[in-house]
Write an enzyme that holds these catalytic residues in place. Structure first.
Site, PDB file in Angstrom:
ATOM      1  N   CYS A 121       0.837  -1.200   0.000  1.00  0.00           N
ATOM      2  CA  CYS A 121       0.000   0.000   0.000  1.00  0.00           C
ATOM      3  C   CYS A 121       0.872   1.249   0.000  1.00  0.00           C
ATOM      4  CB  CYS A 121      -0.919  -0.022   1.224  1.00  0.00           C
ATOM      5  SG  CYS A 121      -2.107   1.339   1.270  1.00  0.00           S
ATOM      6  N   CYS A 122       1.904   1.265   0.840  1.00  0.00           N
ATOM      7  CA  CYS A 122       2.821   2.410   0.885  1.00  0.00           C
ATOM      8  C   CYS A 122       3.496   2.619  -0.465  1.00  0.00           C
ATOM      9  CB  CYS A 122       3.892   2.195   1.958  1.00  0.00           C
ATOM     10  SG  CYS A 122       3.343   2.427   3.658  1.00  0.00           S
ATOM     11  N   CYS A 204      -0.681   8.743   6.969  1.00  0.00           N
ATOM     12  CA  CYS A 204      -2.068   8.442   6.596  1.00  0.00           C
ATOM     13  C   CYS A 204      -2.905   8.215   7.856  1.00  0.00           C
ATOM     14  CB  CYS A 204      -2.108   7.203   5.709  1.00  0.00           C
ATOM     15  SG  CYS A 204      -1.369   7.431   4.081  1.00  0.00           S
ATOM     16  N   CYS A 207      -3.132   4.805   9.620  1.00  0.00           N
ATOM     17  CA  CYS A 207      -1.841   4.237  10.040  1.00  0.00           C
ATOM     18  C   CYS A 207      -1.118   5.093  11.064  1.00  0.00           C
ATOM     19  CB  CYS A 207      -0.940   4.042   8.822  1.00  0.00           C
ATOM     20  SG  CYS A 207      -1.631   2.929   7.582  1.00  0.00           S
ATOM     21  N   CYS A 232       8.385   3.421   5.518  1.00  0.00           N
ATOM     22  CA  CYS A 232       7.449   3.137   4.431  1.00  0.00           C
ATOM     23  C   CYS A 232       8.146   2.909   3.101  1.00  0.00           C
ATOM     24  CB  CYS A 232       6.446   4.278   4.283  1.00  0.00           C
ATOM     25  SG  CYS A 232       7.221   5.846   3.848  1.00  0.00           S
TER      26      CYS A 232
END
Length: 251
Positions: A121-122, A204, A207, A232
Site C-alpha cells: 500500500c505504501c 495516513c 496508520c 514506508c
C-alpha cells in the site's frame, strides 16, 4: 556508488557543516539551479522548511504526495499554507489503475493484515508517486531530524540516495522537536492541529495515532508492527546499518 559522486557528497557535507538550515537551502539551491525539490507532508518539520523556502523566495520546487488517506487536519494545514504564502505546491497522487487493482483484490484496509500488505500500500500510495516527483532532480530536501528515530540517528545531514539517484539533504537534521516548535511559533507558521493532540509523526489517517508519554517518536506510525519495520520506503535506512557508502566509495 562511484568515487565522483561520493566526492561530491563528501564536499557538500564539508561545505554545509555548521551552517543554518536557511544557509543550507540557499547554498544547494544556488549550486543546483532548477534541480532542487522539497517534499512536504505538512508536519511540523516540513512546515518550518516551507516557511524558510517561501518566506525567503528561494528557488526550490515544493511538492506533496496526496495518498488519498490523509487526515482532514492535514488537508486543512495544506490549504492554510497556500493561503499564507501564495506559492504553488505540486501534487503527486497514486496511479489510479494500481490503486484500483489493490483495493479490488484486497479491500481498503489490507495494510493491517501483514507487513507485506502494508508496504504494498505504501509503495502504491507513496513510493511510486515520489519516484515520479523526483525524476530529473539532483537534490531532495527533507524534514528528517536525527532525533526522530534510532534508524535516523545513523543517517547524515547530506547523503547519496541510490534508489532515486540523487543527493538527499536534511537541513533540520540537528534540530530538536522543541527547536522546530519554537521556530514555527516565532514565525507564525501554520501548524497541523494534530500536533496538539499528541501526534508527532503524521502520515495516513488509518496508520497514525497519537503517542503516549515516554513512547518513541515514531511509535504512532504503524503501531501494530514491530519497531524495526517502521519505514514506508520513502527514506530507506538499510544502508545506514553498516558502513557509510560515501566513505567506502572514496576509500
Amino acid at each position: 556508488m562511484d568515487s565522483t559522486l561520493a566526492a561530491q557528497v563528501a564536499d557538500l557535507r564539508r561545505n554545509l557543516a555548521g551552517h543554518s538550515a536557511l544557509e543550507i537551502i540557499r547554498a544547494v539551491a544556488g549550486h543546483f539551479p532548477g534541480r532542487v525539490s522539497f517534499s512536504t507532508s505538512f508536519g511540523l518539520e516540513d512546515q518550518a522548511l516551507s516557511h524558510l523556502i517561501f518566506a525567503n523566495e528561494l528557488p526550490v520546487r515544493v511538492f506533496t504526495l496526496d495518498t488519498g488517506r490523509n487526515f482532514q487536519e492535514t488537508y486543512s494545514t495544506w490549504n492554510k499554507t497556500l493561503l499564507r504564502y501564495e506559492q504553488p505546491i505540486e501534487v503527486f497522487a497514486p496511479q489510479a489503475a494500481s490503486l484500483e487493482t489493490l483495493v479490488t483484490a484486497k479491500g481498503p484496509n489490507s495494510f493491517y493484515e501483514s507487513i507485506a500488505n502494508r508496504k504494498e500500500c505504501c509503495h502504491i500510495r507513496k513510493v511510486e508517486p515520489l519516484a515520479r516527483a523526483l525524476a530529473g532532480q539532483q537534490i531532495w530536501l527533507t524534514g528528517i531530524r536525527a532525533e526522530q528515530s534510532a534508524n535516523r540517528q545513523h543517517m547524515h545531514p547530506v547523503e547519496w540516495d541510490a534508489g532515486h539517484g540523487l543527493i538527499k539533504v536534511h537541513p533540520l537534521f540537528e534540530w530538536t522537536w522543541d527547536d522546530t516548535l519554537s521556530f514555527t511559533q516565532q514565525h507564525g507558521v501554520p501548524v497541523n492541529p494534530l500536533h496538539q493532540q499528541g501526534f508527532v509523526s503524521i502520515g495516513c489517517a488509518p496508520c497514525t495515532r497519537a503517542i503516549r508519554p515516554g513512547e518513541d517518536f515514531r511509535a504512532g506510525r504503524w503501531w501494530w508492527e514491530n519497531a524495526d519495520a517502521k519505514e514506508c520506503g520513502l527514506h530507506d535506512t538499510t544502508e545506514h546499518q553498516g558502513l557509510d557508502p560515501v566513505v567506502e566509495a572514496i576509500n
